[in-house]
Design a protein around this motif. Sequence first.
Motif, short mmCIF file in Angstrom:
data_model
loop_
_atom_site.label_atom_id
_atom_site.label_comp_id
_atom_site.label_asym_id
_atom_site.label_seq_id
_atom_site.Cartn_x
_atom_site.Cartn_y
_atom_site.Cartn_z
N UNK A 39 0.83 -1.20 0.00
CA UNK A 39 0.00 0.00 0.00
C UNK A 39 0.87 1.25 0.00
N UNK A 40 0.31 2.32 -0.52
CA UNK A 40 0.99 3.59 -0.51
C UNK A 40 0.64 4.39 0.73
N UNK A 41 1.45 5.42 1.01
CA UNK A 41 1.20 6.31 2.13
C UNK A 41 1.10 7.74 1.61
N UNK A 42 0.63 8.64 2.46
CA UNK A 42 0.48 10.04 2.07
C UNK A 42 1.82 10.67 1.71
N UNK A 43 2.90 10.17 2.29
CA UNK A 43 4.22 10.74 2.03
C UNK A 43 4.83 10.21 0.73
N UNK A 44 4.19 9.21 0.12
CA UNK A 44 4.69 8.65 -1.13
C UNK A 44 5.44 7.34 -0.98
N UNK A 45 5.85 7.01 0.25
CA UNK A 45 6.50 5.72 0.44
C UNK A 45 5.48 4.59 0.28
N UNK A 46 5.98 3.42 -0.03
CA UNK A 46 5.14 2.23 -0.16
C UNK A 46 5.53 1.25 0.93
N UNK A 47 4.53 0.75 1.65
CA UNK A 47 4.76 -0.24 2.70
C UNK A 47 4.52 -1.63 2.15
N UNK A 48 5.41 -2.55 2.48
CA UNK A 48 5.30 -3.94 2.02
C UNK A 48 5.37 -4.86 3.24
N UNK A 49 4.33 -5.63 3.47
CA UNK A 49 4.30 -6.67 4.49
C UNK A 49 3.80 -7.92 3.79
N UNK A 50 3.41 -8.93 4.46
CA UNK A 50 3.42 -9.11 5.89
C UNK A 50 3.99 -10.49 6.16
N UNK A 51 4.80 -10.59 7.19
CA UNK A 51 5.36 -11.88 7.58
C UNK A 51 4.89 -12.22 8.98
N UNK A 52 4.90 -13.52 9.28
CA UNK A 52 4.53 -14.00 10.60
C UNK A 52 5.40 -15.19 10.95
N UNK A 53 5.91 -15.20 12.17
CA UNK A 53 6.64 -16.36 12.67
C UNK A 53 6.71 -16.27 14.18
N UNK A 54 6.63 -17.43 14.82
CA UNK A 54 6.70 -17.49 16.27
C UNK A 54 8.13 -17.86 16.67
N UNK A 55 8.86 -16.85 17.11
CA UNK A 55 10.27 -17.02 17.49
C UNK A 55 10.54 -16.40 18.85
N UNK A 56 9.51 -16.32 19.69
CA UNK A 56 9.66 -15.64 20.96
C UNK A 56 9.88 -14.15 20.72
N UNK A 57 10.74 -13.55 21.54
CA UNK A 57 11.05 -12.12 21.40
C UNK A 57 12.40 -11.91 20.69
N UNK A 58 12.72 -12.81 19.80
CA UNK A 58 13.97 -12.70 19.03
C UNK A 58 13.85 -11.54 18.05
N UNK A 59 14.69 -10.53 18.20
CA UNK A 59 14.65 -9.34 17.34
C UNK A 59 15.63 -9.41 16.17
N UNK A 60 16.20 -10.56 15.93
CA UNK A 60 17.13 -10.70 14.82
C UNK A 60 16.43 -10.37 13.50
N UNK A 61 17.09 -9.61 12.65
CA UNK A 61 16.53 -9.30 11.33
C UNK A 61 16.66 -10.53 10.44
N UNK A 62 15.54 -10.96 9.88
CA UNK A 62 15.51 -12.15 9.02
C UNK A 62 15.64 -11.74 7.56
N UNK A 63 16.80 -12.01 6.98
CA UNK A 63 17.01 -11.71 5.56
C UNK A 63 16.06 -12.53 4.70
N UNK A 64 15.79 -13.76 5.13
CA UNK A 64 14.87 -14.62 4.38
C UNK A 64 13.47 -14.01 4.33
#
Length: 405
Positions: free
Chosen positions: A282-307
């Motif tokens: 979806x687009x935003x008022x500022x012109x940026x586009x947001x891309x989601x969405x992922x889901x995974x149960x990994x506890x509170x692991x904040x590691x960035x997932x390249x995959x």
Amino acid sequence: MSERQRAIHQYSAGESHGRGVSADLVVVGAGVVGAASAYFASLAGVRVVVVERGAIAGGTSSAGEGNVLVSDKEAGPELDLALYSQRVWREDLAEHAELWEFESKGGLVVAASEQNVTSLRELAVRQRRRGVEVRDVARTELRDYEPHLSPELAGGAFYPQDAQVQPMLVAAHLLRLARERGAQVRTRTEVTGLLRDGARVTGVRTPGGDIPAGAVLNASGTWAAGVAGLAGVRVPVLPRRGFVLVTQPMPPRMIRHKVYAAEYVGDVASSDTALQTSPVVEGTASGTILVGASRERVGFDRTVSVTAIGTLAAKAIALFPMLREVRAMRTYHGFRPYCPDHLPVIGPDPRAPGLWHACGHEGAGVGLSVGTGKLIAQALVGDRPDMDLTPFAPDRFADVEEALR
């Protein structure tokens, strides 16, 4: 008036065994759900203190896209709550809509195969029976809605009720409005324990002192299980990690609606622990586009997932081929408060009188927040809630303890 509700008024009147009462209600958590609950309770004349261990909207509310959706919900209690919340957004809060950038952009769900189109049509039939507005969209009509969509798609469905808000603004402004009605908001204030009078919860303990109250509302998002545990009760709210990509600014209305693939509906309803990705663009008022969405149960692991990020980008390009030439500026991620039956926990906890819950909304928390807050406020003051809260009862998990493992 029920016994629980009479107790709230009893403590509010100062009959708390000699203790001075500083609040009718302590709300634990200053995200969108806690803020909405504080606002509607204050509007109903309840004296509210909000305590937040971090900053306003510092948890899940700062890590999502601001979805206000009906399109992704099967017929049932969550969809009913979403439709109720739509009315609250569009009627009760209409005069404030600009404060949090409420945008009634509509949602376009697209299918890559005829089989998925058939599933979309069947879902739409069930949703219409509950009051959802949905239009079937043929393959040849898709690019009338979104000119840059892939021509390979087989069809879709358009949901004019789907909308978007800026969730951090929602939380900040609802709390400001609550403060104008007498509420107090204490950030950087962690709840370390609960005050008790026998089995009854009568307030919270914090490093800055005790706050006695007639009721305590657990609106602490992904940390709700810990707050419930302070009262000796179990509420199976677990974190589910998700990523969002943000592109460079693009010309206005390159993407006109919230657009997502049909498999997103199934992913939302899934209980899998493994990584799931379904494109939401979806687009935003500022012109940026947001891309989601992922889901995974990994506890509170904040590691960035390249995959996860790479898969989201590839699937977004499959929907909108023009994104292949667009740079991603950044990513962000957070944790959705997930319940094993995919329903939030809303209402008084009979196992610990005086303790209430408004948590476990997973990725729908922004959209459902205002309906949840209004229902909580109605029940707290002894009014009959506009919706039956039974499907969201905090003690409904007695037979699903296995889900906690």
